[in-house]
Design a protein around this motif. Sequence first.
Motif, PDB file in Angstrom:
ATOM      1  N   LYS A   1       8.193  -7.678   2.180  1.00  0.00           N
ATOM      2  CA  LYS A   1       6.767  -7.942   2.283  1.00  0.00           C
ATOM      3  C   LYS A   1       6.233  -7.427   3.617  1.00  0.00           C
ATOM      4  O   LYS A   1       6.981  -7.341   4.594  1.00  0.00           O
ATOM      5  CB  LYS A   1       6.507  -9.443   2.161  1.00  0.00           C
TER       6      LYS A   1
ATOM      7  N   ALA B   1       2.884  -1.552   4.417  1.00  0.00           N
ATOM      8  CA  ALA B   1       2.969  -0.941   3.094  1.00  0.00           C
ATOM      9  C   ALA B   1       3.214   0.558   3.186  1.00  0.00           C
ATOM     10  O   ALA B   1       3.907   1.149   2.348  1.00  0.00           O
ATOM     11  CB  ALA B   1       1.686  -1.219   2.307  1.00  0.00           C
TER      12      ALA B   1
ATOM     13  N   THR C   1       6.716   2.300   2.898  1.00  0.00           N
ATOM     14  CA  THR C   1       7.371   2.518   1.615  1.00  0.00           C
ATOM     15  C   THR C   1       7.781   3.978   1.489  1.00  0.00           C
ATOM     16  O   THR C   1       6.942   4.890   1.543  1.00  0.00           O
ATOM     17  CB  THR C   1       6.426   2.135   0.461  1.00  0.00           C
TER      18      THR C   1
ATOM     19  N   THR D   1      10.848  -0.450  -0.183  1.00  0.00           N
ATOM     20  CA  THR D   1       9.563  -0.751  -0.808  1.00  0.00           C
ATOM     21  C   THR D   1       8.943  -1.940  -0.089  1.00  0.00           C
ATOM     22  O   THR D   1       9.577  -2.986   0.041  1.00  0.00           O
ATOM     23  CB  THR D   1       9.728  -1.084  -2.305  1.00  0.00           C
TER      24      THR D   1
ATOM     25  N   SER E   1       5.746  -4.353  -0.217  1.00  0.00           N
ATOM     26  CA  SER E   1       4.628  -4.750  -1.074  1.00  0.00           C
ATOM     27  C   SER E   1       4.436  -6.256  -1.022  1.00  0.00           C
ATOM     28  O   SER E   1       5.412  -7.006  -0.990  1.00  0.00           O
ATOM     29  CB  SER E   1       4.895  -4.306  -2.512  1.00  0.00           C
TER      30      SER E   1
END
Lengths: 108, 120
Positions: free
Chosen positions: B13, B88, B91, B117, B119
């Motif tokens: 996150k 983000a 990524t 990743t 997100s």
Amino acid sequence: SYELTQPPSVSVSPGQTARITCSGDALSKQSAHWYQQKPGQAPVLVIYKDSERPSGIPERFSGSSSGATVTLTISGVQAEDEADYYCQSADSSGSYLVFGGGTKLTVL
Amino acid sequence: EVQLVQSGAEVKKPGESLKISCKGSGYSFTSYWIGWVRQMPGKGLEWMGIIYPGDSDTRYSPSFQGQVTISADKSINTAYLQWSSLKASDTAMYYCARQRDGYNGGFDFWGQGTLVTVSS
């Protein structure tokens, strides 16, 4: 910041010769290297120090240098050569490495 | 046989920290520069930085200076790339690769890549 410039795309028919250029101000001073990357795979070194070929790389791959431009030549292109190709070198001081933007080679 | 084996895919996150690894084998780990390369989805290769495990000499691309930290533990032949606060825009696929000869000799061996990743 230092940049290496490649054409976005090159297209050739099977059996023809593909030439991919890479230009940058420091290329007359710094070694350049070329990488092949196929979808979903890690890059593979195909030419190092402008014109040297690693073991296992087919002889149809060659490299040359002239002033501020280096060129990757693929003679007798085969369908399996369709991939993205990246040049890589260093800035004039040799402090920073850099990749070109990449060239998509399409075999028609 | 020279190998670079990277740690597995990560899903994080925004704001979280992360450290990914690259373990070398089959050669003298302390004698070759190890670089990190970012590839954002559908984009080209970007050089992030490089470390010489023998003395931990580290260089960063100006684009990544202050954004990531590169380190190495020569006792276990492993290089690392870490973030303190992911975004983000981090990524991407991240590759480690070995310089074949000196600082700019060409990256001759590559890890398999670590997909990160980020997100919410």
